[in-house]
Design a protein around this motif. Structure first.
Motif, PDB file in Angstrom:
ATOM      1  N   TRP A 256       1.111   4.025  -2.817  1.00  0.00           N
ATOM      2  CA  TRP A 256       0.865   5.433  -2.491  1.00  0.00           C
ATOM      3  C   TRP A 256       1.961   6.314  -3.088  1.00  0.00           C
ATOM      4  O   TRP A 256       1.685   7.337  -3.705  1.00  0.00           O
ATOM      5  CB  TRP A 256       0.802   5.599  -0.978  1.00  0.00           C
ATOM      6  CG  TRP A 256       0.616   7.016  -0.528  1.00  0.00           C
ATOM      7  CD1 TRP A 256       1.576   7.956  -0.338  1.00  0.00           C
ATOM      8  CD2 TRP A 256      -0.623   7.668  -0.232  1.00  0.00           C
ATOM      9  NE1 TRP A 256       1.035   9.147   0.067  1.00  0.00           N
ATOM     10  CE2 TRP A 256      -0.312   9.000   0.134  1.00  0.00           C
ATOM     11  CE3 TRP A 256      -1.943   7.250  -0.241  1.00  0.00           C
ATOM     12  CZ2 TRP A 256      -1.309   9.907   0.494  1.00  0.00           C
ATOM     13  CZ3 TRP A 256      -2.914   8.161   0.126  1.00  0.00           C
ATOM     14  CH2 TRP A 256      -2.595   9.467   0.480  1.00  0.00           C
TER      15      TRP A 256
ATOM     16  N   ASN B 290      -5.596   5.853  -4.258  1.00  0.00           N
ATOM     17  CA  ASN B 290      -5.903   6.836  -3.207  1.00  0.00           C
ATOM     18  C   ASN B 290      -4.971   8.034  -3.304  1.00  0.00           C
ATOM     19  O   ASN B 290      -5.410   9.193  -3.224  1.00  0.00           O
ATOM     20  CB  ASN B 290      -5.812   6.195  -1.825  1.00  0.00           C
ATOM     21  CG  ASN B 290      -6.962   5.251  -1.549  1.00  0.00           C
ATOM     22  OD1 ASN B 290      -7.992   5.278  -2.224  1.00  0.00           O
ATOM     23  ND2 ASN B 290      -6.781   4.383  -0.569  1.00  0.00           N
TER      24      ASN B 290
ATOM     25  N   ASN C 257      -4.927  -0.045  -4.264  1.00  0.00           N
ATOM     26  CA  ASN C 257      -5.657   0.889  -3.395  1.00  0.00           C
ATOM     27  C   ASN C 257      -4.783   2.066  -2.998  1.00  0.00           C
ATOM     28  O   ASN C 257      -5.219   3.222  -3.042  1.00  0.00           O
ATOM     29  CB  ASN C 257      -6.163   0.168  -2.145  1.00  0.00           C
ATOM     30  CG  ASN C 257      -7.295  -0.780  -2.437  1.00  0.00           C
ATOM     31  OD1 ASN C 257      -7.944  -0.703  -3.476  1.00  0.00           O
ATOM     32  ND2 ASN C 257      -7.522  -1.704  -1.527  1.00  0.00           N
TER      33      ASN C 257
ATOM     34  N   GLN D 205      -4.008  -5.954  -4.638  1.00  0.00           N
ATOM     35  CA  GLN D 205      -5.137  -5.094  -4.278  1.00  0.00           C
ATOM     36  C   GLN D 205      -4.698  -3.966  -3.343  1.00  0.00           C
ATOM     37  O   GLN D 205      -5.120  -2.820  -3.498  1.00  0.00           O
ATOM     38  CB  GLN D 205      -6.256  -5.908  -3.633  1.00  0.00           C
ATOM     39  CG  GLN D 205      -7.542  -5.133  -3.455  1.00  0.00           C
ATOM     40  CD  GLN D 205      -8.125  -4.653  -4.776  1.00  0.00           C
ATOM     41  OE1 GLN D 205      -8.256  -5.435  -5.708  1.00  0.00           O
ATOM     42  NE2 GLN D 205      -8.465  -3.392  -4.870  1.00  0.00           N
ATOM     43  N   ALA D 206      -3.827  -4.268  -2.404  1.00  0.00           N
ATOM     44  CA  ALA D 206      -3.340  -3.232  -1.490  1.00  0.00           C
ATOM     45  C   ALA D 206      -2.524  -2.199  -2.253  1.00  0.00           C
ATOM     46  O   ALA D 206      -2.659  -0.988  -2.010  1.00  0.00           O
ATOM     47  CB  ALA D 206      -2.500  -3.862  -0.380  1.00  0.00           C
TER      48      ALA D 206
ATOM     49  N   TYR E  48       0.843  -1.202   0.000  1.00  0.00           N
ATOM     50  CA  TYR E  48       0.000   0.000   0.000  1.00  0.00           C
ATOM     51  C   TYR E  48       0.878   1.252   0.000  1.00  0.00           C
ATOM     52  O   TYR E  48       0.634   2.186  -0.763  1.00  0.00           O
ATOM     53  CB  TYR E  48      -0.928  -0.008   1.213  1.00  0.00           C
ATOM     54  CG  TYR E  48      -1.883   1.168   1.242  1.00  0.00           C
ATOM     55  CD1 TYR E  48      -3.136   1.049   0.673  1.00  0.00           C
ATOM     56  CD2 TYR E  48      -1.523   2.381   1.820  1.00  0.00           C
ATOM     57  CE1 TYR E  48      -4.017   2.125   0.677  1.00  0.00           C
ATOM     58  CE2 TYR E  48      -2.393   3.455   1.840  1.00  0.00           C
ATOM     59  CZ  TYR E  48      -3.638   3.325   1.264  1.00  0.00           C
ATOM     60  OH  TYR E  48      -4.498   4.396   1.262  1.00  0.00           O
TER      61      TYR E  48
END
Length: 103
Positions: free
Chosen positions: A60, A96, A92, A88-89, A56
């Motif tokens: 990011w 985001n 996301n 998926q992480a 994630y």
């Protein structure tokens, strides 16, 4: 009674007798003196969560970078930074950040 009928009766009796719990002191091991056993180690899985958290964060970073450089959103370009378990992480995190920093 023919042999097949008597065999069916015996099989039925054996099947039903296996449902009866053994008598006290039968098949159960004797109790162990002392405190109850300590629980075992936690089930593995925390490592996967740590990998998802890292994916994630990486997503990011790439999402932020692409948004700041006015690139089109496409996390698939960074497929060597995630696995099937962390995809998926990563996606996301990427999306985001991309939405947050897009101008």
């Amino acid at each position: 009674m023919n042999p097949f009928q008597s065999l069916a009766v015996v099989v039925g009796a054996v099947a039903l007798s296996s449902c009866i719990p053994p008598a006290p002191g039968g098949y159960y091991p004797p109790p162990v003196p002392g405190p109850p056993p300590m629980p075992g180690p936690p089930v593995p899985g925390g490592a996967l969560q740590a990998q998802r958290d890292q994916a994630y964060q990486q997503g990011w970073g790439f999402g932020r970078k692409d948004a700041m450089q006015h690139r089109q959103a496409n996390y698939l370009l960074y497929n060597n930074y995630y696995t099937s378990a962390t995809k998926q992480a990563f996606a996301n995190g990427y999306m985001n950040a991309y939405r947050r920093f897009r101008h």
